[in-house]
Design a protein around this motif. Structure first.
Motif, mmCIF file in Angstrom:
data_model
loop_
_atom_site.group_PDB
_atom_site.id
_atom_site.type_symbol
_atom_site.label_atom_id
_atom_site.label_comp_id
_atom_site.label_asym_id
_atom_site.label_seq_id
_atom_site.Cartn_x
_atom_site.Cartn_y
_atom_site.Cartn_z
ATOM 1 N N THR A 151 32.448 39.192 45.552
ATOM 2 C CA THR A 151 31.287 39.825 46.185
ATOM 3 C C THR A 151 30.330 40.394 45.153
ATOM 4 N N ASN A 152 30.862 41.025 44.124
ATOM 5 C CA ASN A 152 30.040 41.567 43.036
ATOM 6 C C ASN A 152 30.931 41.778 41.814
ATOM 7 N N ASP A 153 30.323 42.154 40.706
ATOM 8 C CA ASP A 153 31.087 42.321 39.471
ATOM 9 C C ASP A 153 32.060 43.486 39.564
ATOM 10 N N CYS A 154 31.713 44.522 40.342
ATOM 11 C CA CYS A 154 32.613 45.672 40.485
ATOM 12 C C CYS A 154 33.942 45.251 41.104
ATOM 13 N N GLU A 155 33.893 44.431 42.145
ATOM 14 C CA GLU A 155 35.120 43.987 42.807
ATOM 15 C C GLU A 155 35.983 43.162 41.857
ATOM 16 N N LEU A 156 35.336 42.324 41.062
ATOM 17 C CA LEU A 156 36.094 41.497 40.106
ATOM 18 C C LEU A 156 36.785 42.376 39.062
ATOM 19 N N TYR A 157 36.045 43.317 38.469
ATOM 20 C CA TYR A 157 36.633 44.181 37.441
ATOM 21 C C TYR A 157 37.685 45.116 38.036
ATOM 22 N N ARG A 158 37.477 45.541 39.270
ATOM 23 C CA ARG A 158 38.460 46.400 39.939
ATOM 24 C C ARG A 158 39.780 45.640 40.123
ATOM 25 N N GLN A 159 39.685 44.363 40.501
ATOM 26 C CA GLN A 159 40.872 43.547 40.662
ATOM 27 C C GLN A 159 41.600 43.378 39.328
ATOM 28 N N ARG A 160 40.838 43.144 38.259
ATOM 29 C CA ARG A 160 41.449 42.991 36.939
ATOM 30 C C ARG A 160 42.181 44.265 36.532
ATOM 31 N N CYS A 161 41.581 45.412 36.809
ATOM 32 C CA CYS A 161 42.188 46.687 36.460
ATOM 33 C C CYS A 161 43.499 46.882 37.223
ATOM 34 N N CYS A 163 45.497 44.687 38.443
ATOM 35 C CA CYS A 163 46.542 43.788 37.950
ATOM 36 C C CYS A 163 47.046 44.242 36.578
ATOM 37 N N ALA A 164 46.150 44.757 35.754
ATOM 38 C CA ALA A 164 46.565 45.244 34.436
ATOM 39 C C ALA A 164 47.477 46.465 34.568
ATOM 40 N N GLU A 165 47.241 47.279 35.613
ATOM 41 C CA GLU A 165 48.045 48.482 35.829
ATOM 42 C C GLU A 165 49.247 48.235 36.734
ATOM 43 N N GLY A 166 49.368 47.014 37.279
ATOM 44 C CA GLY A 166 50.489 46.697 38.166
ATOM 45 C C GLY A 166 50.414 47.417 39.496
ATOM 46 N N LEU A 167 49.214 47.610 40.031
ATOM 47 C CA LEU A 167 49.027 48.333 41.285
ATOM 48 C C LEU A 167 49.154 47.383 42.482
ATOM 49 N N PRO A 168 49.447 47.919 43.670
ATOM 50 C CA PRO A 168 49.659 47.081 44.860
ATOM 51 C C PRO A 168 48.466 46.203 45.219
ATOM 52 N N GLY A 169 47.242 46.623 44.862
ATOM 53 C CA GLY A 169 46.062 45.844 45.231
ATOM 54 C C GLY A 169 45.906 44.546 44.467
ATOM 55 N N CYS A 170 46.729 44.302 43.455
ATOM 56 C CA CYS A 170 46.641 43.072 42.663
ATOM 57 C C CYS A 170 47.141 41.892 43.495
ATOM 58 N N VAL A 171 46.296 40.880 43.660
ATOM 59 C CA VAL A 171 46.678 39.732 44.490
ATOM 60 C C VAL A 171 47.313 38.607 43.669
#
Length: 324
Positions: A151-161, A163-171
């Motif tokens: 949707t935007n660059d914020c959503e992409l970077y948020r997803q990367r973060c 996954c890097a932190e091993g949080l539940p939101g990582c798909v």
């Protein structure tokens, strides 16, 4: 006997459930406290900005009217009254909120997809962005290196973060290395032929030098980069190497760690994607060990510069950093 065992088991289950509930309640309270503290800091900063703007307006009005002898006395009186009112507002504000604390987040750099929050101890902490907002503007969409549209660059970077932190939101765990390829919906790209890829370093060197020269002509380069460009104009051996060094040092953003990440390549990749369909394959070749970072040696090698000059190029880039 069995009833006693059952009773003990039920008590243990209840105690475990209570502990889980207590832990969850504590977590919710902590989150609520952080949100409240963040909101309070925003209100503090907003009020300070308003007070500073009021003070600047007073000083500006006084300066504009000083040349008028008849208005000088009146302006002096009004200024004193407004200053007294401002002092009263500041005193009332301090009584209401107490001493204004320094915002530790002002000195923090969290990077894309992260935001700074103030902990219970009053320290600044970087965490993944909680919300990016529902921006549905088609012009904000971005295509990732995984050929997925976001949707935007914020959503992409948020997803990367996440996954890097091993949080539940990582798909997907691979999204830890997610970065933007270009703006807009993902498109099918032409196949990069081997002959085109072999000639790509030459075209890239030529393009970098032309960009550097154009920026020097428009006085958009620092003094050091300008000297490098002028040197390249008169020394054919440095025509390509100086431009290569300039671009690599420019791409190595915060933190300056003597390597260019795949994420930092975005300003180079995005404008060339629609013009050079071999750009992704070329940049992949600059990272032969696939560690998602490109050193100066790797950068110079994939641009086919002379290996004997690579160490000198690294030293030159360090000189540039020191001067800046």
């Amino acid at each position: 006997m069995r009833s006693n065992i059952l009773l003990v088991f039920l008590v243990a289950v209840l105690c475990f459930a209570y502990c889980i509930e207590a832990k969850e309640t504590h977590r919710k309270h902590k989150k609520a406290h952080e949100r409240k503290q963040k909101k309070h800091m925003q209100e503090v900063e907003q009020k300070l900005e308003q007070l500073l703007e009021l003070e600047e307006e007073i000083e500006s009005e006084m300066a504009n009217e000083l040349d008028d002898p008849e208005a000088e006395a009146t302006e002096q009186r009004l200024a004193e009254e407004e200053e007294a009112e401002l002092a009263e507002q500041l005193e009332a504000y301090e009584q209401l909120y107490g001493e204004i604390p320094e915002n530790p987040c002002l000195k923090m750099y969290c990077g894309a997809g992260r935001e700074c929050i103030i902990s219970e101890d009053g320290e600044g902490l970087c965490q993944c962005v909680e919300e990016c907002g529902g921006d549905l503007d088609e012009r904000r969409k971005v295509c990732s290196n995984k050929n997925t549209t976001w949707t935007n660059d914020c959503e992409l970077y948020r997803q990367r973060c996440m996954c890097a932190e091993g949080l539940p939101g990582c798909v997907n765990e691979d999204n830890e290395h997610l970065h933007i390829d270009y703006y807009g919906h993902c498109q099918e790209s032409m196949e990069c032929e081997a002959e085109e890829l072999n000639d790509f370093p030459r075209r890239m060197r030529e393009w970098l030098f032309n960009i550097m020269r154009d920026m020097a002509d428009r006085e958009l380069l620092s003094d050091h980069y300008t000297r490098m460009e002028k040197e390249a104009e008169t020394d054919q051996n440095k025509k390509w190497s100086n431009a290569v060094v300039w671009k690599w040092c420019e791409l190595d953003g915060h933190p300056r760690d003597s390597s260019v990440s795949r994420h930092e390549l975005f300003p180079l990749r995005a404008p060339l994607f629609t013009l050079e369909h071999c750009i992704n394959e070329f940049l992949d070749s600059c990272d032969p060990d696939n560690d998602h970072n490109i050193s100066m040696k790797e950068w110079a090698s994939c641009l086919k510069l002379s290996e004997e000059n690579i160490d000198d190029l690294e030293d030159l880039c360090e000189d540039i950093r020191d001067e800046e």
